[in-house]
Scaffold this motif. Structure first.
Motif, PDB file in Angstrom:
ATOM      1  N   ARG A   1      68.723  48.137  14.065  1.00 48.18           N
ATOM      2  CA  ARG A   1      67.713  47.308  15.017  1.00 48.18           C
ATOM      3  C   ARG A   1      69.284  46.537  15.924  1.00 48.18           C
ATOM      4  O   ARG A   1      69.047  45.239  16.971  1.00 48.18           O
ATOM      5  N   SER A   2      69.957  46.976  15.768  1.00 47.64           N
ATOM      6  CA  SER A   2      71.393  46.505  16.584  1.00 47.64           C
ATOM      7  C   SER A   2      72.045  47.329  17.778  1.00 47.64           C
ATOM      8  O   SER A   2      71.334  48.417  17.343  1.00 47.64           O
ATOM      9  N   GLY A   3      72.184  46.112  18.485  1.00 57.52           N
ATOM     10  CA  GLY A   3      71.966  46.752  20.299  1.00 57.52           C
ATOM     11  C   GLY A   3      72.984  47.566  20.352  1.00 57.52           C
ATOM     12  O   GLY A   3      72.968  48.236  21.473  1.00 57.52           O
ATOM     13  N   THR A   4      73.778  46.978  19.462  1.00 58.76           N
ATOM     14  CA  THR A   4      75.667  47.726  20.314  1.00 58.76           C
ATOM     15  C   THR A   4      74.859  48.979  19.426  1.00 58.76           C
ATOM     16  O   THR A   4      75.745  50.433  20.540  1.00 58.76           O
ATOM     17  N   SER A   5      74.233  49.327  17.986  1.00 60.38           N
ATOM     18  CA  SER A   5      74.468  50.862  17.980  1.00 60.38           C
ATOM     19  C   SER A   5      73.710  51.743  18.537  1.00 60.38           C
ATOM     20  O   SER A   5      73.851  53.146  18.672  1.00 60.38           O
TER      21      SER A   5
ATOM     22  N   ALA B   1      76.463  42.623   4.995  1.00 55.89           N
ATOM     23  CA  ALA B   1      77.189  44.649   3.933  1.00 55.89           C
ATOM     24  C   ALA B   1      77.902  44.690   5.261  1.00 55.89           C
ATOM     25  O   ALA B   1      78.783  44.916   5.109  1.00 55.89           O
ATOM     26  N   GLN B   2      77.664  44.278   6.512  1.00 56.15           N
ATOM     27  CA  GLN B   2      79.071  44.110   7.403  1.00 56.15           C
ATOM     28  C   GLN B   2      80.127  43.188   6.597  1.00 56.15           C
ATOM     29  O   GLN B   2      81.810  43.514   7.865  1.00 56.15           O
ATOM     30  N   ARG B   3      79.988  42.336   5.996  1.00 59.59           N
ATOM     31  CA  ARG B   3      81.452  41.282   6.150  1.00 59.59           C
ATOM     32  C   ARG B   3      82.056  41.925   4.418  1.00 59.59           C
ATOM     33  O   ARG B   3      82.443  40.855   3.668  1.00 59.59           O
ATOM     34  N   ALA B   4      81.222  42.295   4.083  1.00 57.83           N
ATOM     35  CA  ALA B   4      81.784  43.283   2.645  1.00 57.83           C
ATOM     36  C   ALA B   4      82.843  43.881   2.334  1.00 57.83           C
ATOM     37  O   ALA B   4      83.418  44.514   3.699  1.00 57.83           O
TER      38      ALA B   4
ATOM     39  N   GLY C   1      83.707  42.915  11.286  1.00 57.34           N
ATOM     40  CA  GLY C   1      83.082  42.530  10.818  1.00 57.34           C
ATOM     41  C   GLY C   1      81.747  43.033  11.479  1.00 57.34           C
ATOM     42  O   GLY C   1      80.519  42.091  11.125  1.00 57.34           O
ATOM     43  N   PHE C   2      81.340  43.622  12.632  1.00 53.18           N
ATOM     44  CA  PHE C   2      80.523  44.475  13.876  1.00 53.18           C
ATOM     45  C   PHE C   2      79.773  45.317  12.742  1.00 53.18           C
ATOM     46  O   PHE C   2      81.048  46.156  12.738  1.00 53.18           O
ATOM     47  N   VAL C   3      79.103  46.127  12.859  1.00 54.97           N
ATOM     48  CA  VAL C   3      78.775  47.497  13.700  1.00 54.97           C
ATOM     49  C   VAL C   3      78.510  47.724  15.139  1.00 54.97           C
ATOM     50  O   VAL C   3      78.323  46.196  16.397  1.00 54.97           O
ATOM     51  N   PRO C   4      78.541  48.312  15.578  1.00 56.39           N
ATOM     52  CA  PRO C   4      78.804  49.636  14.673  1.00 56.39           C
ATOM     53  C   PRO C   4      80.298  49.888  14.945  1.00 56.39           C
ATOM     54  O   PRO C   4      81.458  49.409  15.509  1.00 56.39           O
TER      55      PRO C   4
ATOM     56  N   THR D   1      85.904  50.683  17.251  1.00 57.13           N
ATOM     57  CA  THR D   1      85.376  50.327  17.415  1.00 57.13           C
ATOM     58  C   THR D   1      84.848  49.065  18.756  1.00 57.13           C
ATOM     59  O   THR D   1      85.638  50.084  19.918  1.00 57.13           O
ATOM     60  N   GLN D   2      83.903  48.334  18.964  1.00 60.88           N
ATOM     61  CA  GLN D   2      83.523  47.960  20.592  1.00 60.88           C
ATOM     62  C   GLN D   2      83.229  49.415  20.774  1.00 60.88           C
ATOM     63  O   GLN D   2      83.435  50.391  21.428  1.00 60.88           O
ATOM     64  N   SER D   3      81.536  48.705  21.331  1.00 57.51           N
ATOM     65  CA  SER D   3      80.685  50.220  21.212  1.00 57.51           C
ATOM     66  C   SER D   3      81.219  50.647  23.102  1.00 57.51           C
ATOM     67  O   SER D   3      80.994  52.059  23.155  1.00 57.51           O
ATOM     68  N   PRO D   4      81.574  49.199  23.592  1.00 60.54           N
ATOM     69  CA  PRO D   4      81.997  50.412  25.248  1.00 60.54           C
ATOM     70  C   PRO D   4      83.256  51.596  25.005  1.00 60.54           C
ATOM     71  O   PRO D   4      82.762  52.518  25.613  1.00 60.54           O
TER      72      PRO D   4
ATOM     73  N   GLY E   1      73.320  36.145  22.997  1.00 56.73           N
ATOM     74  CA  GLY E   1      71.942  36.248  21.903  1.00 56.73           C
ATOM     75  C   GLY E   1      72.086  36.485  21.154  1.00 56.73           C
ATOM     76  O   GLY E   1      71.624  37.195  20.341  1.00 56.73           O
ATOM     77  N   ASN E   2      73.591  36.825  19.914  1.00 60.17           N
ATOM     78  CA  ASN E   2      73.946  37.552  19.346  1.00 60.17           C
ATOM     79  C   ASN E   2      73.306  37.031  17.814  1.00 60.17           C
ATOM     80  O   ASN E   2      73.287  35.993  18.105  1.00 60.17           O
ATOM     81  N   GLN E   3      72.404  37.297  16.687  1.00 57.31           N
ATOM     82  CA  GLN E   3      72.177  36.888  15.663  1.00 57.31           C
ATOM     83  C   GLN E   3      73.724  35.927  15.730  1.00 57.31           C
ATOM     84  O   GLN E   3      73.104  34.805  14.848  1.00 57.31           O
ATOM     85  N   ARG E   4      74.444  36.185  14.873  1.00 55.45           N
ATOM     86  CA  ARG E   4      75.221  35.391  14.488  1.00 55.45           C
ATOM     87  C   ARG E   4      75.614  34.024  15.650  1.00 55.45           C
ATOM     88  O   ARG E   4      76.100  33.017  14.736  1.00 55.45           O
ATOM     89  N   VAL E   5      75.454  34.209  16.774  1.00 58.09           N
ATOM     90  CA  VAL E   5      75.439  33.006  17.602  1.00 58.09           C
ATOM     91  C   VAL E   5      73.951  32.440  17.472  1.00 58.09           C
ATOM     92  O   VAL E   5      74.499  31.220  17.664  1.00 58.09           O
TER      93      VAL E   5
HETATM   94  N1  GSH Z   1      81.290  43.863  21.624  1.00 54.78           N
HETATM   95  C1  GSH Z   1      80.936  44.403  20.192  1.00 54.78           C
HETATM   96  C2  GSH Z   1      79.628  43.579  19.750  1.00 54.78           C
HETATM   97  C3  GSH Z   1      79.391  43.870  18.224  1.00 54.78           C
HETATM   98  C4  GSH Z   1      78.229  43.347  16.899  1.00 54.78           C
HETATM   99  O1  GSH Z   1      78.126  42.170  18.516  1.00 54.78           O
HETATM  100  N2  GSH Z   1      77.503  43.680  16.495  1.00 54.78           N
HETATM  101  C5  GSH Z   1      76.390  43.103  15.958  1.00 54.78           C
HETATM  102  C6  GSH Z   1      74.927  44.089  16.125  1.00 54.78           C
HETATM  103  S1  GSH Z   1      74.503  44.141  17.617  1.00 54.78           S
HETATM  104  C7  GSH Z   1      77.397  42.720  14.676  1.00 54.78           C
HETATM  105  O2  GSH Z   1      77.435  43.340  13.747  1.00 54.78           O
HETATM  106  N3  GSH Z   1      76.512  41.833  14.137  1.00 54.78           N
HETATM  107  C8  GSH Z   1      77.194  41.145  12.957  1.00 54.78           C
HETATM  108  C9  GSH Z   1      77.203  39.504  12.065  1.00 54.78           C
HETATM  109  O3  GSH Z   1      77.528  39.034  13.639  1.00 54.78           O
HETATM  110  O4  GSH Z   1      77.914  39.529  11.416  1.00 54.78           O
HETATM  111  C10 GSH Z   1      79.865  45.471  20.501  1.00 54.78           C
HETATM  112  O5  GSH Z   1      80.055  46.338  21.456  1.00 54.78           O
HETATM  113  O6  GSH Z   1      80.426  46.463  19.849  1.00 54.78           O
END
Ligand code: GSH
Length: 213
Positions: free
Chosen positions: A9-13, A38-41, A51-54, A64-67, A108-112
């Motif tokens: 469900r990750s938009g960046t993935s 699991a992202q913080r494992a 600690g982010f995907v993708p 790292t960093q989707s763009p 709008g990220n889930q952590r925010v």
């Molecule tokens: N700027 C980064 C943002 C990555 C990002 O925010 N990924 C989110 C999922 S869409 C994530 O891994 N969140 C995990 C967390 O916030 O703990 C990118 O484009 O790759």
């Protein structure tokens, strides 16, 4: 073989899966369960110190960093191109993509949203209003940017670009999470319809991910 670490469900993935599918690239996939933390494992923090995907493992590097990863894919696999010819057109396409990647998605990220909920006591309605505020600002600006560019059906003419790679997952998130009426943004609605009919966008869709629920 490329290996993608992602979450369904990750938009960046979702951006990365679209780019990989547009390029016709094979890859293996491993899910990082964001809901389970699991992202913080340690093993994922070793892949990405944020600690982010993708994350894309190219065999030579962990990207790292989707763009930045999408641009790496475009540079290493130029066909079909995800950026138009000419520096001005390229800057315009990047500008549309960055409205999403820099100005909408981070707010709008889930952590925010989790932080707003836990530190400031905001409820679901307030969280949705927050997210829709920044999505609305960004989508309204994108509609104007699109009006100044070539006709569709995509963000920049007849073929998908980096802009569509970023815009389409943001539309999916806005509609699926917040029931945004995308018809309020006619060009974005057209891009969404083009994506729904395109095999690469279909293959990359979150509902087609092995972990979709
Ligand atoms: N700027 C980064 C943002 C990555 C990002 O925010 N990924 C989110 C999922 S869409 C994530 O891994 N969140 C995990 C967390 O916030 O703990 C990118 O484009 O790759």
């Amino acid at each position: 073989m490329l290996k993608l670490y992602d979450y369904w469900r990750s938009g960046t993935s979702h951006r990365l899966r679209i780019a990989l599918a547009l390029k016709g690239l094979d890859y293996t996939q491993e899910s990082v369960d964001l809901l389970a933390g699991a992202q913080r494992a340690p093993e994922h923090m070793a892949r990405n110190p944020q600690g982010f995907v993708p994350v894309l493992d190219t065999g030579e590097a962990l990207l790292t960093q989707s763009p930045a990863i999408v641009e790496w894919l475009d540079e290493t696999h130029p066909e079909p191109p995800l950026l138009p010819r000419g520096p001005t057109a390229r800057a315009k396409v990047r500008a549309i993509a960055w409205v999403v990647a820099c100005d909408i998605h981070p707010l709008g990220n889930q952590r925010v949203l989790k932080y707003l909920r836990e530190e400031y006591g905001k409820d679901d309605a307030a969280i949705a209003a927050w997210a829709l505020r920044w999505i609305g600002d960004g989508f309204a600006a994108i509609e104007r940017l699109l009006a100044d560019g070539p006709d569709g059906p995509w963000c920049w003419g007849a073929a998908p670009t980096l802009a569509d790679v970023c815009v389409v997952p943001q539309i999916y998130a806005a509609v699926s999470r917040y029931s945004l009426d995308i018809a309020r943004y006619p060009r974005l609605a057209g891009i969404d319809a083009a994506a729904a009919a395109h095999p690469a966008f279909q293959a990359a869709h979150p509902t087609r991910h092995p972990d979709a629920r």
